[in-house]
Enzyme design. Structure first.
Site, PDB file in Angstrom:
ATOM      1  N   LYS A 182       0.850  -1.201   0.000  1.00 51.59           N
ATOM      2  CA  LYS A 182       0.000   0.000   0.000  1.00 51.59           C
ATOM      3  C   LYS A 182       0.880   1.243   0.000  1.00 51.59           C
ATOM      4  O   LYS A 182       1.537   1.565   0.982  1.00 51.59           O
ATOM      5  CB  LYS A 182      -0.919   0.049   1.223  1.00 51.59           C
ATOM      6  CG  LYS A 182      -1.980   1.143   1.038  1.00 51.59           C
ATOM      7  CD  LYS A 182      -2.660   1.528   2.327  1.00 51.59           C
ATOM      8  CE  LYS A 182      -1.997   2.666   3.049  1.00 51.59           C
ATOM      9  NZ  LYS A 182      -1.949   3.949   2.330  1.00 51.59           N
ATOM     10  N   GLY A 234       6.699   5.279   8.117  1.00 43.74           N
ATOM     11  CA  GLY A 234       5.757   6.388   8.277  1.00 43.74           C
ATOM     12  C   GLY A 234       5.942   7.035   9.635  1.00 43.74           C
ATOM     13  O   GLY A 234       7.010   6.952  10.258  1.00 43.74           O
ATOM     14  N   SER A 235       4.881   7.654  10.107  1.00 54.29           N
ATOM     15  CA  SER A 235       4.975   8.432  11.346  1.00 54.29           C
ATOM     16  C   SER A 235       5.047   7.531  12.583  1.00 54.29           C
ATOM     17  O   SER A 235       4.568   6.388  12.569  1.00 54.29           O
ATOM     18  CB  SER A 235       3.744   9.334  11.457  1.00 54.29           C
ATOM     19  OG  SER A 235       2.581   8.536  11.508  1.00 54.29           O
ATOM     20  N   THR A 236       5.603   8.076  13.624  1.00 57.69           N
ATOM     21  CA  THR A 236       5.685   7.346  14.901  1.00 57.69           C
ATOM     22  C   THR A 236       4.274   7.077  15.434  1.00 57.69           C
ATOM     23  O   THR A 236       4.008   6.015  16.003  1.00 57.69           O
ATOM     24  CB  THR A 236       6.540   8.156  15.893  1.00 57.69           C
ATOM     25  OG1 THR A 236       7.865   8.225  15.359  1.00 57.69           O
ATOM     26  CG2 THR A 236       6.582   7.515  17.274  1.00 57.69           C
ATOM     27  N   ALA A 238       1.463   6.452  13.729  1.00 56.91           N
ATOM     28  CA  ALA A 238       0.888   5.268  13.081  1.00 56.91           C
ATOM     29  C   ALA A 238       1.682   4.011  13.451  1.00 56.91           C
ATOM     30  O   ALA A 238       1.101   2.942  13.667  1.00 56.91           O
ATOM     31  CB  ALA A 238       0.869   5.464  11.572  1.00 56.91           C
ATOM     32  N   GLY A 239       3.001   4.164  13.561  1.00 58.93           N
ATOM     33  CA  GLY A 239       3.849   3.016  13.910  1.00 58.93           C
ATOM     34  C   GLY A 239       3.488   2.434  15.266  1.00 58.93           C
ATOM     35  O   GLY A 239       3.453   1.217  15.472  1.00 58.93           O
ATOM     36  N   GLU A 256       9.979   1.763  10.384  1.00 57.85           N
ATOM     37  CA  GLU A 256      10.909   2.871  10.091  1.00 57.85           C
ATOM     38  C   GLU A 256      10.124   4.153  10.325  1.00 57.85           C
ATOM     39  O   GLU A 256       9.273   4.517   9.514  1.00 57.85           O
ATOM     40  CB  GLU A 256      11.386   2.786   8.639  1.00 57.85           C
ATOM     41  CG  GLU A 256      12.060   1.489   8.254  1.00 57.85           C
ATOM     42  CD  GLU A 256      13.444   1.336   8.843  1.00 57.85           C
ATOM     43  OE1 GLU A 256      14.003   2.329   9.340  1.00 57.85           O
ATOM     44  OE2 GLU A 256      13.952   0.213   8.822  1.00 57.85           O
ATOM     45  N   CYS A 290      13.073  11.488   6.887  1.00 55.31           N
ATOM     46  CA  CYS A 290      13.048  11.048   8.287  1.00 55.31           C
ATOM     47  C   CYS A 290      14.388  11.239   8.971  1.00 55.31           C
ATOM     48  O   CYS A 290      14.453  11.526  10.158  1.00 55.31           O
ATOM     49  CB  CYS A 290      12.650   9.582   8.336  1.00 55.31           C
ATOM     50  SG  CYS A 290      13.691   8.570   7.265  1.00 55.31           S
ATOM     51  N   GLU A 389       9.051  16.193  15.473  1.00 55.54           N
ATOM     52  CA  GLU A 389       9.406  16.120  14.058  1.00 55.54           C
ATOM     53  C   GLU A 389       8.520  17.084  13.263  1.00 55.54           C
ATOM     54  O   GLU A 389       7.298  17.048  13.373  1.00 55.54           O
ATOM     55  CB  GLU A 389       9.203  14.698  13.537  1.00 55.54           C
ATOM     56  CG  GLU A 389       9.668  14.547  12.108  1.00 55.54           C
ATOM     57  CD  GLU A 389       9.450  13.147  11.562  1.00 55.54           C
ATOM     58  OE1 GLU A 389       8.323  12.646  11.674  1.00 55.54           O
ATOM     59  OE2 GLU A 389      10.403  12.566  11.031  1.00 55.54           O
TER      60      GLU A 389
HETATM   61  P1  NAD Z   1       1.865   8.406   7.978  1.00 58.57           P
HETATM   62  O1  NAD Z   1       2.214   7.569   9.151  1.00 58.57           O
HETATM   63  O2  NAD Z   1       0.754   9.347   8.096  1.00 58.57           O
HETATM   64  O3  NAD Z   1       1.499   7.462   6.728  1.00 58.57           O
HETATM   65  C1  NAD Z   1       2.403   6.489   6.233  1.00 58.57           C
HETATM   66  C2  NAD Z   1       1.616   5.400   5.521  1.00 58.57           C
HETATM   67  O4  NAD Z   1       0.860   4.672   6.490  1.00 58.57           O
HETATM   68  C3  NAD Z   1       0.613   5.897   4.501  1.00 58.57           C
HETATM   69  O5  NAD Z   1       0.528   4.941   3.457  1.00 58.57           O
HETATM   70  C4  NAD Z   1      -0.685   5.954   5.315  1.00 58.57           C
HETATM   71  O6  NAD Z   1      -1.833   5.849   4.503  1.00 58.57           O
HETATM   72  C5  NAD Z   1      -0.536   4.750   6.224  1.00 58.57           C
HETATM   73  N1  NAD Z   1      -1.146   4.856   7.541  1.00 58.57           N
HETATM   74  C6  NAD Z   1      -1.384   5.963   8.273  1.00 58.57           C
HETATM   75  N2  NAD Z   1      -1.907   5.627   9.474  1.00 58.57           N
HETATM   76  C7  NAD Z   1      -1.967   4.275   9.499  1.00 58.57           C
HETATM   77  C8  NAD Z   1      -2.399   3.326  10.473  1.00 58.57           C
HETATM   78  N3  NAD Z   1      -2.877   3.701  11.659  1.00 58.57           N
HETATM   79  N4  NAD Z   1      -2.298   2.013  10.180  1.00 58.57           N
HETATM   80  C9  NAD Z   1      -1.809   1.613   8.984  1.00 58.57           C
HETATM   81  N5  NAD Z   1      -1.405   2.455   8.015  1.00 58.57           N
HETATM   82  C10 NAD Z   1      -1.475   3.779   8.283  1.00 58.57           C
HETATM   83  O7  NAD Z   1       3.223   9.129   7.511  1.00 58.57           O
HETATM   84  P2  NAD Z   1       3.408  10.167   6.322  1.00 58.57           P
HETATM   85  O8  NAD Z   1       2.909  11.491   6.770  1.00 58.57           O
HETATM   86  O9  NAD Z   1       2.916   9.584   5.050  1.00 58.57           O
HETATM   87  O10 NAD Z   1       5.020  10.205   6.210  1.00 58.57           O
HETATM   88  C11 NAD Z   1       5.816  11.005   7.028  1.00 58.57           C
HETATM   89  C12 NAD Z   1       6.375  10.210   8.176  1.00 58.57           C
HETATM   90  O11 NAD Z   1       7.120   9.099   7.689  1.00 58.57           O
HETATM   91  C13 NAD Z   1       7.349  11.025   8.978  1.00 58.57           C
HETATM   92  O12 NAD Z   1       7.096  10.833  10.350  1.00 58.57           O
HETATM   93  C14 NAD Z   1       8.698  10.436   8.607  1.00 58.57           C
HETATM   94  O13 NAD Z   1       9.697  10.587   9.567  1.00 58.57           O
HETATM   95  C15 NAD Z   1       8.362   9.011   8.367  1.00 58.57           C
HETATM   96  N6  NAD Z   1       9.384   8.368   7.532  1.00 58.57           N
HETATM   97  C16 NAD Z   1      10.262   7.502   8.123  1.00 58.57           C
HETATM   98  C17 NAD Z   1      11.274   6.922   7.370  1.00 58.57           C
HETATM   99  C18 NAD Z   1      12.260   5.973   7.994  1.00 58.57           C
HETATM  100  O14 NAD Z   1      12.912   5.233   7.250  1.00 58.57           O
HETATM  101  N7  NAD Z   1      12.442   5.966   9.307  1.00 58.57           N
HETATM  102  C19 NAD Z   1      11.365   7.201   6.017  1.00 58.57           C
HETATM  103  C20 NAD Z   1      10.455   8.077   5.454  1.00 58.57           C
HETATM  104  C21 NAD Z   1       9.462   8.659   6.219  1.00 58.57           C
END
Ligand code: NAD
Length: 492
Positions: A182, A234-236, A238-239, A256, A290, A389
């Protein structure tokens, strides 16, 4: 005609079980050019039922299909064919990346071929890695067999869409897993090119499935009981949510997440090296990285000299339409992200930090989600500006008294993704590299290295991507006590 001048990339199908099927979700997602604010494409907002169908297809492929049963050489042949196909349309893919997220074409035309290179590198690496090991133990020989984890849910953000997709999908498939991918709702279009290439290359049905959508689609995928591993970037926020649901069913996890990395500048550093490191490491990708160095730690005794270097780095960009070849900094990805960054700039001022440069919208760029590269000085590490962040082109300069103080400030963060030291003294460089608690660290540089493991500690996540460790993360190790078996009979 460039992709930000057209709106023809309309997608209404998902790839499930080798077929392009109509999504059953609601209204499609509009993909918006951050340079022009125009709609440039659409993708389905997949429902929970679509996600369920995709996971069931991946499960059937894993349990009964041919993909994991092929020899790894055969898997490599199919994936190489897919990579060749992607290489054939690499400029088009680069333009899609530019159109969707505003990465300047001067960068995406280099970075996307880098993703193709990385795919080939991962395939070769996976071929080389030993898949089994015989150990002698007090109970006789033991075989350690590396087996695919199973059904992998791979979920990505928007800030490096194509390359990130490659770094999840290729190692997962090489290991013999079945994948449901996704992409971000902001950047779903290039993922279709990857899916098409995999289908055309002959990947068996169900081994790779593509679903598009937003948070709810991601949630349905990450929480699906038949997913064995979630590879999430993605974001902490959601992680953390994903970790809770995956933890309750013991699904494997690779997270990540966010960062607030510190670059520690020692007084003996070369200002030109520092400037180059900050251009690449703090402001590139409009700060939407990130691992960006967003806290710049400088000696108190020479704070003005180093603040000037940071400001110099910030002012070195040509900001504009991402498709203009002269542009080196494009817009932020969305209006939401632009507003978030502007809110942090206002917050920084309210907290008492002082703007040394930037802080507004670049002149003449009212259309599109542009923000000036911004540097705050007279900041303190306890400010929200320094702890949270921002994910935009905003650097905060913080001063320190001595090396121990610098390391303490760097470590005083909820995050632990990346960090750097700038110095001409090797001994100090290693002392700082050892002292800072992060998963990745760079000396006198900003390096994103696909040949080495990358990942964070603390709120920056769990596990490693890329390098040998990134490939091994898609295997489980099974222990087979051989007792009476001849260990040589195992070697395949
Ligand atoms: P986000 O967490 O909002 O979304 C990331 C992805 O997860 C998207 O596809 C989104 O649709 C999906 N998503 C969102 N909430 C979810 C949930 N509860 N369950 C499952 N899937 C969910 O992040 P973003 O705004 O798209 O990206 C920015 C973030 O990503 C920043 O915090 C950045 O630091 C992080 N990031 C980390 C790395 C790394 O390698 N550590 C690399 C790139 C980006």
């Amino acid at each position: 005609m460039s992709l930000n001048e057209t709106s023809t990339d309309a997608r209404d199908h998902l790839l499930i079980n080798g077929e392009w099927v109509l999504a059953t979700g609601g209204a499609p997602i509009s993909v918006i050019s951050p340079s022009t604010e125009e709609v440039i494409g659409h993708a389905p907002d997949a429902s929970a039922a679509d996600v369920d169908a995709a996971v069931r297809s991946a499960r059937a492929s894993f349990s009964r299909g041919s993909w994991r049963r092929l020899g790894i050489d055969e898997r490599a042949d199919i994936l190489r064919r897919a990579v060749d196909l992607l290489e054939g349309s690499v400029e088009e893919v680069a333009d899609l990346v530019t159109a969707q997220m505003g990465l300047p074409t001067s960068i995406s035309r280099k970075k996307t071929p880098g993703g193709v290179w990385a795919a080939r590198y991962i395939i070769d690496l996976a071929l080389e890695l030993p898949k089994e090991e015989i150990r002698q133990t007090m109970f006789g020989p033991v075989a350690l067999l590396k087996e695919p984890v199973g059904v992998v849910a791979a979920i990505a953000p928007w800030n490096s869409p194509f390359n990130m997709a490659i770094s999840k999908i290729i190692p997962a498939l090489m290991a013999g897993n079945s994948v449901v991918y996704k992409p971000s709702p902001q950047t779903p279009l290039d993922a279709y090119r990857i899916a098409e290439a995999l289908v055309e290359a002959g990947l068996p049905a169900g081994a790779f499935n593509l679903v598009t959508g937003g948070v709810e689609t991601g949630r349905a995928l990450a929480e699906h009981p038949d997913v064995d591993k979630v590879s999430f970037t993605g974001s902490t926020r959601a992680g953390r949510e994903i970790a809770q649901s995956a933890g309750s069913r013991f699904a494997r996890l690779q997270l990540e997440l966010g960062g607030k990395s510190a670059a520690i500048i020692l007084d003996d550093a070369d200002p030109e090296v520092v400037k180059a490191g900050l251009i690449a490491g703090t402001f590139a990708n409009t700060g939407q990285v990130c691992s960006s160095y967003t806290r710049i730690l400088v000696p108190a005794s020479s704070r003005q000299k180093w603040a000037d270097v940071v400001v110099d780095a910030a002012r070195s960009f040509v900001i504009g339409d991402a498709f203009d070849p002269a542009t080196t900094m494009g817009p932020l990805v969305s209006a939401v992200q632009r507003d978030r960054v502007m809110d942090y700039i206002a917050l920084g001022q309210a907290e008492g930090a002082v703007l040394a440069t930037g802080g507004g919208v670049p002149e003449g760029l009212d259309r599109g989600y542009f923000v000036e590269p911004t540097v705050f000085v007279k900041a303190d590490n306890s400010m929200r500006l320094a702890r949270e962040e921002i994910f935009g082109p905003v650097a905060t300069v913080i001063h320190y008294d001595d090396l121990d103080d610098a390391i303490e400030i760097a470590n005083d963060s909820p995050y632990g993704l990346h960090g750097a030291v700038f110095t001409t003294d090797d001994h100090s460089a290693l002392a700082v590299a050892r002292g800072v608690r992060t998963g990745t660290f760079s000396v006198n540089s900003y390096i994103h290295n696909v040949q080495a493991p990358f990942g964070g500690v603390k709120d920056s996540g769990v596990g490693k991507e890329m390098g040998r460790e990134g490939v091994e993360a898609f295997y489980e190790v099974k222990t087979v006590n051989l007792s009476s078996l001849d260990p040589n009979s195992l070697t395949s």
